[in-house]
Design a protein around this motif. Structure first.
Motif, mmCIF file in Angstrom:
data_model
loop_
_atom_site.group_PDB
_atom_site.id
_atom_site.type_symbol
_atom_site.label_atom_id
_atom_site.label_comp_id
_atom_site.label_asym_id
_atom_site.label_seq_id
_atom_site.Cartn_x
_atom_site.Cartn_y
_atom_site.Cartn_z
ATOM 1 N N ASP A 1 0.811 -1.219 0.000
ATOM 2 C CA ASP A 1 0.000 0.000 0.000
ATOM 3 C C ASP A 1 0.845 1.271 0.000
ATOM 4 O OD1 ASP A 1 0.960 -0.133 2.577
ATOM 5 O OD2 ASP A 1 -0.992 -0.034 3.566
ATOM 6 N N ASP A 2 2.172 1.168 -0.135
ATOM 7 C CA ASP A 2 3.026 2.357 -0.078
ATOM 8 C C ASP A 2 2.957 3.167 -1.368
ATOM 9 O OD1 ASP A 2 3.768 1.482 2.393
ATOM 10 O OD2 ASP A 2 5.858 1.059 1.883
ATOM 11 N N ASN A 3 2.942 4.499 -1.211
ATOM 12 C CA ASN A 3 2.826 5.382 -2.363
ATOM 13 C C ASN A 3 3.125 6.809 -1.934
ATOM 14 O OD1 ASN A 3 0.380 7.278 -3.809
ATOM 15 N ND2 ASN A 3 1.706 6.134 -5.180
ATOM 16 N N LEU A 4 3.771 7.555 -2.832
ATOM 17 C CA LEU A 4 3.908 9.001 -2.699
ATOM 18 C C LEU A 4 3.370 9.625 -3.973
ATOM 19 C CD1 LEU A 4 7.492 9.143 -1.185
ATOM 20 C CD2 LEU A 4 5.475 10.148 -0.093
ATOM 21 N N ILE A 5 2.625 10.737 -3.866
ATOM 22 C CA ILE A 5 1.914 11.227 -5.043
ATOM 23 C C ILE A 5 1.737 12.743 -5.010
ATOM 24 C CG2 ILE A 5 -0.363 10.883 -3.992
ATOM 25 C CD1 ILE A 5 -1.319 9.896 -6.790
ATOM 26 N N VAL A 6 1.736 13.337 -6.196
ATOM 27 C CA VAL A 6 1.296 14.720 -6.390
ATOM 28 C C VAL A 6 0.414 14.723 -7.634
ATOM 29 C CG1 VAL A 6 3.396 15.330 -7.683
ATOM 30 C CG2 VAL A 6 1.980 17.132 -6.687
ATOM 31 N N SER A 7 -0.689 15.442 -7.566
ATOM 32 C CA SER A 7 -1.665 15.469 -8.659
ATOM 33 C C SER A 7 -1.833 16.891 -9.198
ATOM 34 C CB SER A 7 -3.003 14.908 -8.172
ATOM 35 O OG SER A 7 -2.863 13.581 -7.702
ATOM 36 N N SER A 8 -2.801 17.042 -10.100
ATOM 37 C CA SER A 8 -3.149 18.336 -10.693
ATOM 38 C C SER A 8 -1.965 18.968 -11.427
ATOM 39 C CB SER A 8 -3.690 19.293 -9.626
ATOM 40 O OG SER A 8 -4.850 18.745 -9.021
ATOM 41 N N LEU A 9 -1.227 18.137 -12.158
ATOM 42 C CA LEU A 9 -0.108 18.604 -12.973
ATOM 43 C C LEU A 9 -0.511 18.603 -14.442
ATOM 44 C CD1 LEU A 9 2.767 16.550 -11.294
ATOM 45 C CD2 LEU A 9 1.990 18.853 -10.713
ATOM 46 N N SER A 10 0.304 19.223 -15.268
ATOM 47 C CA SER A 10 0.052 19.219 -16.708
ATOM 48 C C SER A 10 1.376 19.343 -17.444
ATOM 49 C CB SER A 10 -0.878 20.371 -17.097
ATOM 50 O OG SER A 10 -1.111 20.366 -18.495
ATOM 51 N N LEU A 11 1.766 18.274 -18.127
ATOM 52 C CA LEU A 11 3.017 18.280 -18.879
ATOM 53 C C LEU A 11 2.846 17.423 -20.126
ATOM 54 C CD1 LEU A 11 6.007 19.091 -19.092
ATOM 55 C CD2 LEU A 11 6.572 17.009 -17.813
ATOM 56 N N ALA A 12 2.919 18.064 -21.288
ATOM 57 C CA ALA A 12 2.843 17.351 -22.558
ATOM 58 C C ALA A 12 4.191 16.709 -22.874
ATOM 59 C CB ALA A 12 2.435 18.322 -23.673
ATOM 60 N N GLN A 13 4.169 15.732 -23.765
ATOM 61 C CA GLN A 13 5.411 15.136 -24.231
ATOM 62 C C GLN A 13 6.209 16.153 -25.040
ATOM 63 O OE1 GLN A 13 5.045 11.159 -25.973
ATOM 64 N NE2 GLN A 13 3.052 10.889 -24.976
ATOM 65 N N PRO A 14 7.559 16.042 -25.029
ATOM 66 C CA PRO A 14 8.346 14.943 -24.489
ATOM 67 C C PRO A 14 8.513 15.023 -22.972
ATOM 68 C CG PRO A 14 9.801 16.568 -25.453
ATOM 69 C CD PRO A 14 8.408 17.018 -25.761
#
Length: 231
Positions: free
Chosen positions: A80-93
């Motif tokens: 169940d281990d996890n580190l996270i950040v959301s609400s990002l926006s990055l197109a490729q590359p």
């Protein structure tokens, strides 16, 4: 420290990653750690962009001091281990570098999740052990095969039809198309905070919003190898 372009000729034991231009997010296990009894609740982004990773309760990974060539790592238990950040926006590359070790292999577990809506993931345990692939929607592409229990520098490049993955200083595995998927989150140790957890240890993670080539790529490989004695 001398600099040419975006390339720093840095001491691998210093706080500096050798290429700083186009650095979207950067994490190292001996920097920016908030922990209680070695359980990590925050891993602060060292790029200056504020993409700090967080966790809480039983989902917190464990800080292991002086674990890999005398350097700290974070251990993710695969449960169940996890580190996270959301609400990002990055197109490729998007060019990802990670120093990590896969401890056990379970089909479809994910080391890095970037968009749970479109299924953009790097280093997905898929196919047969010990293969790690990129997931681009319904496609699993560009398989690499690290030995379980051994640390590697792993790269995952998202760049449309030029997407690839690589281990250490090996030639990149190509042929799979990453499409136009965009990064919306950085989920470390799992696809999301609630599913597909990977049993792995991670020492360092750098995410660039540009393809690293030439002297910059060589400098990054040299830095990671010198710091962790990988190959």
């Amino acid at each position: 420290m001398p600099m040419f372009g975006s390339q720093w000729f840095a001491n691998p034991d210093s706080g500096d990653i050798p290429v700083t231009a186009d650095l979207f997010a950067y994490f190292r296990a001996d920097l920016g750690i908030t922990e209680d009894s070695s359980l990590v609740s925050e891993w602060a982004d060292q790029s200056g962009n504020g993409h700090d990773l967080t966790s809480s309760g039983t989902k917190r990974p464990t800080l292991l001091s002086a674990n890999l060539n005398g350097k700290d790592v974070l251990d993710f238990d695969g449960s169940d281990d996890n580190l996270i950040v959301s609400s990002l926006s990055l197109a490729q590359p998007v060019h990802v570098f990670i120093v990590a070790k896969v401890n056990t292999w379970t089909s479809n577990d994910v080391i890095l999740g970037f968009n749970p809506t479109t299924d953009m993931e790097s280093f997905v345990q898929n196919g047969s052990s010990p293969q790690l692939k990129q997931r681009a929607g319904e496609s699993f592409i560009n398989a690499i095969s690290p030995t379980l229990g051994t640390a590697y520098l792993m790269q995952s490049l998202w760049n449309g039809s030029s997407s690839s993955q690589a281990l250490n200083d090996d030639s990149a595995v190509t042929g799979g198309d990453g499409g136009t998927l965009a990064l919306a989150t950085i989920s470390v140790g799992a696809k999301t905070a609630s599913t597909q957890y990977a049993d792995c240890t991670i020492a360092e993670l750098a995410i660039y919003e540009a393809v690293q080539t030439g002297d910059d790529l060589a400098s990054l490989k040299s830095y990671f190898n010198a710091r962790y004695d990988l190959y």
